[in-house]
Design an enzyme around this catalytic site. Structure first.
Site, short mmCIF file in Angstrom:
data_model
loop_
_atom_site.label_atom_id
_atom_site.label_comp_id
_atom_site.label_asym_id
_atom_site.label_seq_id
_atom_site.Cartn_x
_atom_site.Cartn_y
_atom_site.Cartn_z
N SER A 23 0.85 -1.19 0.00
CA SER A 23 0.00 0.00 0.00
C SER A 23 0.88 1.24 0.00
O SER A 23 2.03 1.20 0.47
CB SER A 23 -0.89 0.01 1.24
OG SER A 23 -1.52 1.27 1.41
N TYR B 143 -2.20 -1.43 10.18
CA TYR B 143 -2.22 -1.59 8.71
C TYR B 143 -0.89 -1.14 8.11
O TYR B 143 -0.31 -1.83 7.27
CB TYR B 143 -3.37 -0.77 8.14
CG TYR B 143 -3.57 -0.91 6.64
CD1 TYR B 143 -4.20 -2.04 6.11
CD2 TYR B 143 -3.18 0.10 5.77
CE1 TYR B 143 -4.40 -2.17 4.74
CE2 TYR B 143 -3.39 -0.02 4.41
CZ TYR B 143 -4.00 -1.15 3.90
OH TYR B 143 -4.20 -1.26 2.54
#
Length: 269
Positions: free
Chosen positions: A149, A162
């Site tokens: 990401s 995350y």
């Protein structure tokens, strides 16, 4: 007319019930791959198979929680039993909804959320690779594509589990590329920006002003679509990228470039 970039190759795609995984499963099948759709969501996983619309010889579904070794091993065995080989592993599964709903800054972050996030998003990459790599070693070739990401490179505060998990995916990709490169296995990583998936759409619909702001952070002036990421995955899975391994490739409409320049300007100011 079907194309043949992946003709007769077997691709295992995790998190393929919806979003980027579904887009990749459909695109890979269109280019001739035999696709194992793997996900914990049985209904949507089977829906992905319906959307692919090919015969059973071409596509199959496996229920799989990527954090569970027994289920992961069964997933790999299902592909090998059906097709006799595994050419491509696309590690797409992640706990994105958990990030949206329960992720926090470290001092506010529940340990159970931290553990579950890393179990799915990082440990899942490890387990699925562990299950599929032996077949690739036996074949003398294979491709692994991991999904990280933009948050792994330019993190947003408050999504600490995350960010940590996706950062781990980046480091693991590089380590695996070094270890398996001489054994015929290429390992690369896609780093998406803001992608409009089913998981994210509810937030986008409820926050139109915020969406316009986020769009302005992209040099392309739009948010990404699942097919934007699937197209890069297809390239990395095919022989078109046979000289690429250990790469972390942004598919983010220039978001990381924009944010990096923003940070640089902040430092100058």
């Amino acid at each position: 007319m079907w194309n043949e970039l992946l003709k007769d190759r077997v691709a295992v795609i995790t998190g393929a019930a919806m979003g980027m995984g579904r887009a990749a499963a459909m695109l890979f099948a269109r280019h001739g791959a035999k696709v194992l759709v793997a996900d914990v969501n049985d209904d949507q996983g089977n829906r992905t198979m319906e959307l692919i619309g090919l015969a059973d010889e071409q596509v199959a579904f496996a229920h799989c929680d990527v954090s569970n070794w027994t289920e992961v091993r069964s997933m790999a065995e299902a592909a090998l039993h059906r097709w006799g080989r595994i050419d491509i592993l696309y590690n797409n599964a992640a706990a994105t909804q958990l990030c949206n709903d329960k992720d926090r800054a470290v001092h506010e972050l529940d340990e159970k959320v931290w553990n579950r996030q890393l179990d799915i998003t990082l440990k899942g990459v490890y387990l699925c690779s562990k299950a599929c790599i032996p077949a690739m070693l036996e074949q003398g070739r294979g491709v692994i594509i991991n999904v990280s990401s933009c948050d792994a490179v330019l993190p947003e505060g408050g999504f600490d589990s995350y960010t940590a998990a996706k950062g781990g995916v980046v480091s693991l990709t590089k380590s695996m590329a070094v270890n398996y490169g001489k054994k015929g296995i290429r390992v690369n990583c896609i780093s998406p920006g803001y992608i409009i998936t089913e998981v994210q759409k509810k937030w986008f619909d409820e926050n139109p002003a915020a969406v316009r702001t986020v769009e302005s952070y992209h040099l392309t002036q739009r948010l990404g679509l699942p097919n934007d990421v699937a197209n890069m995955a297809l390239f990395l899975a095919s022989d078109l990228s046979e000289f690429i391994t250990g790469a972390i490739i942004p598919v983010d409409g220039g978001y990381q470039m924009y944010k990096a320049s923003d940070v640089q300007q902040f430092c100058r100011d």
